[in-house]
Design a protein around this motif. Sequence first.
Motif, PDB file in Angstrom:
ATOM      1  N   ALA A   2      66.355 -21.059  63.883  1.00 13.47           N
ATOM      2  CA  ALA A   2      65.472 -22.128  64.372  1.00 13.47           C
ATOM      3  C   ALA A   2      65.725 -22.413  65.852  1.00 13.47           C
ATOM      4  O   ALA A   2      64.783 -22.689  66.609  1.00 13.47           O
ATOM      5  CB  ALA A   2      65.658 -23.389  63.536  1.00 13.47           C
ATOM      6  N   ARG A  18      59.606 -20.979  71.701  1.00 15.38           N
ATOM      7  CA  ARG A  18      58.481 -21.931  71.776  1.00 15.38           C
ATOM      8  C   ARG A  18      58.460 -22.607  73.147  1.00 15.38           C
ATOM      9  O   ARG A  18      57.409 -22.725  73.772  1.00 15.38           O
ATOM     10  CB  ARG A  18      58.597 -22.977  70.678  1.00 15.38           C
ATOM     11  CG  ARG A  18      57.523 -24.066  70.760  1.00 15.38           C
ATOM     12  CD  ARG A  18      57.727 -25.137  69.701  1.00 15.38           C
ATOM     13  NE  ARG A  18      57.377 -24.693  68.400  1.00 15.38           N
ATOM     14  CZ  ARG A  18      56.179 -24.862  67.828  1.00 15.38           C
ATOM     15  NH1 ARG A  18      55.225 -25.489  68.480  1.00 15.38           N
ATOM     16  NH2 ARG A  18      55.944 -24.421  66.625  1.00 15.38           N
ATOM     17  N   GLN A  30      63.986 -19.731  67.783  1.00 13.90           N
ATOM     18  CA  GLN A  30      62.542 -19.976  67.778  1.00 13.90           C
ATOM     19  C   GLN A  30      62.173 -21.135  68.703  1.00 13.90           C
ATOM     20  O   GLN A  30      61.130 -21.109  69.354  1.00 13.90           O
ATOM     21  CB  GLN A  30      62.044 -20.237  66.365  1.00 13.90           C
ATOM     22  CG  GLN A  30      61.902 -18.968  65.541  1.00 13.90           C
ATOM     23  CD  GLN A  30      61.007 -17.944  66.197  1.00 13.90           C
ATOM     24  OE1 GLN A  30      61.470 -16.906  66.667  1.00 13.90           O
ATOM     25  NE2 GLN A  30      59.722 -18.208  66.271  1.00 13.90           N
ATOM     26  N   ALA A  31      63.025 -22.154  68.763  1.00 20.04           N
ATOM     27  CA  ALA A  31      62.766 -23.289  69.651  1.00 20.04           C
ATOM     28  C   ALA A  31      62.772 -22.843  71.107  1.00 20.04           C
ATOM     29  O   ALA A  31      61.923 -23.272  71.902  1.00 20.04           O
ATOM     30  CB  ALA A  31      63.786 -24.392  69.425  1.00 20.04           C
ATOM     31  N   ASP A  73      60.146 -29.647  67.062  1.00 21.30           N
ATOM     32  CA  ASP A  73      59.068 -28.965  66.346  1.00 21.30           C
ATOM     33  C   ASP A  73      59.582 -27.864  65.430  1.00 21.30           C
ATOM     34  O   ASP A  73      59.031 -27.641  64.349  1.00 21.30           O
ATOM     35  CB  ASP A  73      58.062 -28.361  67.332  1.00 21.30           C
ATOM     36  CG  ASP A  73      57.267 -29.407  68.097  1.00 21.30           C
ATOM     37  OD1 ASP A  73      57.261 -30.595  67.685  1.00 21.30           O
ATOM     38  OD2 ASP A  73      56.662 -29.035  69.126  1.00 21.30           O
ATOM     39  N   GLU A  74      60.624 -27.173  65.848  1.00 21.04           N
ATOM     40  CA  GLU A  74      61.182 -26.074  65.060  1.00 21.04           C
ATOM     41  C   GLU A  74      62.262 -26.529  64.079  1.00 21.04           C
ATOM     42  O   GLU A  74      62.750 -25.725  63.298  1.00 21.04           O
ATOM     43  CB  GLU A  74      61.763 -24.986  65.986  1.00 21.04           C
ATOM     44  CG  GLU A  74      60.737 -24.270  66.819  1.00 21.04           C
ATOM     45  CD  GLU A  74      59.783 -23.407  65.994  1.00 21.04           C
ATOM     46  OE1 GLU A  74      60.155 -22.967  64.878  1.00 21.04           O
ATOM     47  OE2 GLU A  74      58.656 -23.173  66.471  1.00 21.04           O
ATOM     48  N   ALA A 129      65.276 -27.351  64.880  1.00 20.52           N
ATOM     49  CA  ALA A 129      66.385 -26.518  65.346  1.00 20.52           C
ATOM     50  C   ALA A 129      67.700 -27.280  65.415  1.00 20.52           C
ATOM     51  O   ALA A 129      68.416 -27.226  66.412  1.00 20.52           O
ATOM     52  CB  ALA A 129      66.034 -25.911  66.696  1.00 20.52           C
TER      53      ALA A 129
END
Length: 161
Positions: A144, A151, A147-148, A96-97, A99
């Motif tokens: 990323a 998340r 952020q992953a 989704d990110e 990454a």
Amino acid sequence: MNADATMNFTVNGQRRTVTTDPGRSLLDVLREELQLTGAKYGCGESQCGACSVLVDGTRVFSCRTPAARADGKTILTIEGLARGDVLHPVQQAFLDEGAFQCGYCTAGMIMAAVALLAETPAPTDSEIVSGMNRNVCRCCSYPAIFQAVRRAAGKNGGVKP
């Protein structure tokens, strides 16, 4: 050279037996004997994390871990995370990110994140940095990747593992 020994592992939920030099790296056994190629050879020095797998839930650098040290233990590799067509929440968060770029480090990054989140389900940003330490991304996808992990931990509207 050591005499070959028979070792038993539970790898990704399956009981596996291998007869090999007990000093041989776990990475070599996984890749060459068990055909599990998700963990990658990177530096051979436990410094890049590309070879990360979980042994009894703890991240290890399989390039420098003798196979004998995993005898009788449970090993989880990137190949064992998804359940059928359903990705593990950390895998989904990485997807989704976005990454990853070249993808070489991705399996090791994901395994480090899985270990981190199992131990610390709601890590602070500094705990994420610490938990992902010694995993190197040569493409510099760190923002990323960070952020992953956030998340997957349920931060930023993400899902919990």
